[in-house]
Write a protein that holds these residues in place. Structure first.
Motif, short mmCIF file in Angstrom:
data_model
loop_
_atom_site.label_atom_id
_atom_site.label_comp_id
_atom_site.label_asym_id
_atom_site.label_seq_id
_atom_site.Cartn_x
_atom_site.Cartn_y
_atom_site.Cartn_z
N SER A 63 55.38 36.50 43.38
CA SER A 63 55.48 37.92 43.02
C SER A 63 54.11 38.59 43.09
N THR A 64 53.05 37.85 42.77
CA THR A 64 51.71 38.42 42.87
C THR A 64 51.34 38.70 44.32
N GLN A 65 51.76 37.81 45.22
CA GLN A 65 51.53 38.06 46.64
C GLN A 65 52.27 39.31 47.10
N GLN A 66 53.49 39.51 46.59
CA GLN A 66 54.24 40.71 46.95
C GLN A 66 53.56 41.97 46.41
N LEU A 67 52.98 41.89 45.20
CA LEU A 67 52.22 43.02 44.67
C LEU A 67 51.02 43.32 45.57
N ALA A 68 50.36 42.27 46.04
CA ALA A 68 49.21 42.45 46.92
C ALA A 68 49.64 43.08 48.24
N ASP A 69 50.78 42.64 48.76
CA ASP A 69 51.29 43.20 50.02
C ASP A 69 51.60 44.69 49.86
N LEU A 70 52.21 45.05 48.73
CA LEU A 70 52.54 46.45 48.48
C LEU A 70 51.26 47.29 48.33
N ALA A 71 50.28 46.75 47.60
CA ALA A 71 49.02 47.47 47.42
C ALA A 71 48.30 47.65 48.74
N GLU A 72 48.34 46.63 49.59
CA GLU A 72 47.68 46.74 50.89
C GLU A 72 48.40 47.75 51.77
N ALA A 73 49.73 47.72 51.75
CA ALA A 73 50.51 48.66 52.56
C ALA A 73 50.25 50.10 52.14
N ASP A 74 49.98 50.32 50.87
CA ASP A 74 49.72 51.67 50.36
C ASP A 74 48.23 52.03 50.40
N GLY A 75 47.42 51.16 50.99
CA GLY A 75 46.01 51.47 51.17
C GLY A 75 45.16 51.37 49.92
N LEU A 76 45.57 50.56 48.95
CA LEU A 76 44.84 50.48 47.69
C LEU A 76 43.75 49.43 47.69
N LEU A 77 43.80 48.49 48.62
CA LEU A 77 42.82 47.41 48.66
C LEU A 77 41.69 47.77 49.62
N GLN A 78 40.46 47.68 49.13
CA GLN A 78 39.32 48.04 49.98
C GLN A 78 39.02 46.97 51.02
N ASN A 79 39.26 45.71 50.67
CA ASN A 79 39.03 44.61 51.58
C ASN A 79 40.18 43.61 51.44
N SER A 80 40.44 42.86 52.48
CA SER A 80 41.48 41.85 52.42
C SER A 80 41.08 40.77 51.43
N LEU A 81 42.05 40.13 50.81
CA LEU A 81 41.75 39.09 49.83
C LEU A 81 42.86 38.05 49.84
N SER A 82 42.52 36.89 49.34
CA SER A 82 43.51 35.84 49.14
C SER A 82 43.94 35.87 47.68
N VAL A 83 45.24 35.92 47.45
CA VAL A 83 45.75 35.98 46.08
C VAL A 83 45.29 34.76 45.27
N THR A 84 45.16 33.62 45.93
CA THR A 84 44.75 32.41 45.21
C THR A 84 43.31 32.51 44.71
N ASP A 85 42.49 33.42 45.29
CA ASP A 85 41.14 33.63 44.77
C ASP A 85 41.18 34.30 43.40
N LEU A 86 42.20 35.14 43.18
CA LEU A 86 42.36 35.82 41.90
C LEU A 86 42.99 34.90 40.85
N LEU A 87 43.94 34.08 41.26
CA LEU A 87 44.70 33.27 40.32
C LEU A 87 43.91 32.02 39.93
N GLY A 88 43.50 31.97 38.66
CA GLY A 88 42.71 30.86 38.18
C GLY A 88 43.52 29.60 37.93
N GLU A 89 42.88 28.47 38.04
CA GLU A 89 43.53 27.19 37.82
C GLU A 89 44.18 27.13 36.44
N GLY A 90 45.43 26.70 36.40
CA GLY A 90 46.15 26.60 35.14
C GLY A 90 46.88 27.86 34.73
N SER A 91 46.65 28.98 35.46
CA SER A 91 47.31 30.23 35.10
C SER A 91 48.56 30.49 35.94
N TYR A 92 48.77 29.72 37.00
CA TYR A 92 49.91 29.94 37.88
C TYR A 92 50.51 28.63 38.34
#
Length: 339
Positions: free
Chosen positions: A310-339
């Motif tokens: 679901s977090t990847q889908q949020l990222a896809d929606l944000a990217e499609a709407d032009g909200l992300l300044q640079n491309s990113l990997s969702v796993t960079d945001l998700l810390g170990e043990g939190s997902y």
């Protein structure tokens, strides 16, 4: 429908209604400022020097588990002394964590994705809240007046809809939900309105619909509004809405405290999932909810882990709407043990 000359505008409705210390819903609390920067090792030293752990949160239903952990002594059992700092929005919480003033913070995941895309080393520590997945009975929904011609999600095409912050989690998920319902979100006029002011804005005809969470969802329904779309429940399955976060610098400096916080929050989340009464019992302790309203509102889910899909889908929606300044990997945001 209202006549509209622009698709983004702000409506001033006389303040927050319930006051700065009242009940604010932070599902879409705003993205961090593009100018926010970290102070490097100085910030990390402030946040990781021991003693009291400061956590920036919002006075909302979504953070009930951190107050369960406080009132039931769970943090103490894990060797932590947690102090919560109540903020009006994530725009204040993110800089406090980045600067090292707070060890942890709370935010919706789209805001964290936006921050990460802007170069902030944000990383999630534990899940916060999520959709309960019940279409028509979720804790966040789009409502219209009872006499409105809008009957379903597809009918929202071309409507003016109040959101607490434009270009964030609420309008991106709503766009997806309208498309899923067979409508075209392109002409929707998103209007910035503070959550506590939304029921009045709808009742007074200032907007056609409101995208709002609890307790204002129940307040609006008490005034005759009806739900036409559950934009968190679908089309994204098992949507994780929010999370507790820190910076990678803080995590690297004090991994033991991060791990202790994760363990304590996992215990509190488990209590919240199995005992809704425990959630309702703490709400009046840190919000302005009265006992009757606390008993009637729809609770969010308190997931065991952040849903990566679901977090990847949020990222896809944000990217499609032009909200992300640079491309990113969702796993960079998700810390170990939190997902």
């Amino acid at each position: 429908m209202h006549q509209r000359t622009m698709t983004r505008r702000a409506v001033l409705l006389g303040g927050l209604g319930l006051g700065a210390a009242g009940v604010l819903l932070g599902c879409g609390d705003g993205s961090p400022s593009a100018g926010t920067s970290t102070d490097g090792a100085t910030g990390a030293a402030d946040a990781t020097s021991g003693g009291v752990e400061e956590v920036g949160v919002l006075p909302i239903v979504d953070v009930a588990t951190i107050f369960i952990a406080k009132t039931q002594g769970i943090f103490s059992d894990h060797g932590l002394e947690i102090e919560t700092t109540l903020a009006q929005g994530g725009s204040a919480i993110v800089p406090a964590v980045v600067s090292g003033a707070n060890l942890f913070g709370f935010s919706n995941l789209t805001s964290l994705l936006i921050g990460r895309s802007r170069g902030l080393d944000l990383v999630t520590v534990a899940p916060g809240s999520g959709s309960n997945g019940r279409d028509g009975q979720d804790y966040f929904a789009v409502l219209v007046r009872d006499d409105s011609e809008i009957q379903n999600g597809a009918d929202l095409a071309g409507a003016s809809i109040a959101v607490n912050t434009v270009q964030n989690i609420n309008d991106t998920t709503l766009n997806a939900a309208v498309r899923d319902a067979g409508g075209d979100p392109e002409g929707i006029d998103y209007v910035e309105v503070a959550f506590p002011d939304m029921p009045a804005a709808l009742e007074n005809g200032q907007v056609d619909a409101i995208a709002v969470g609890e307790p204002f969802l129940t307040i609006a329904k008490d005034q005759g509004a009806r739900v036409v779309l559950s934009s968190y429940a679908k089309p994204i399955d098992r949507l994780t809405v929010s999370a507790y976060f820190t910076t990678q610098e803080i995590w690297d400096a004090q991994p033991e405290r991060v791990t202790a916080f994760q363990s304590a929050m996992a215990e509190a989340q488990s209590i919240a999932r199995s005992d809704p009464d425990a959630v309702r019992a703490v709400l009046p302790k840190y919000t302005s909810l009265d006992a009757d309203l606390a008993e009637r509102i729809i609770l969010p889910d308190f997931p065991e882990r952040i849903n990566q899909d679901s977090t990847q889908q949020l990222a896809d929606l944000a990217e499609a709407d032009g909200l992300l300044q640079n491309s990113l990997s969702v796993t960079d945001l998700l810390g170990e043990g939190s997902y």
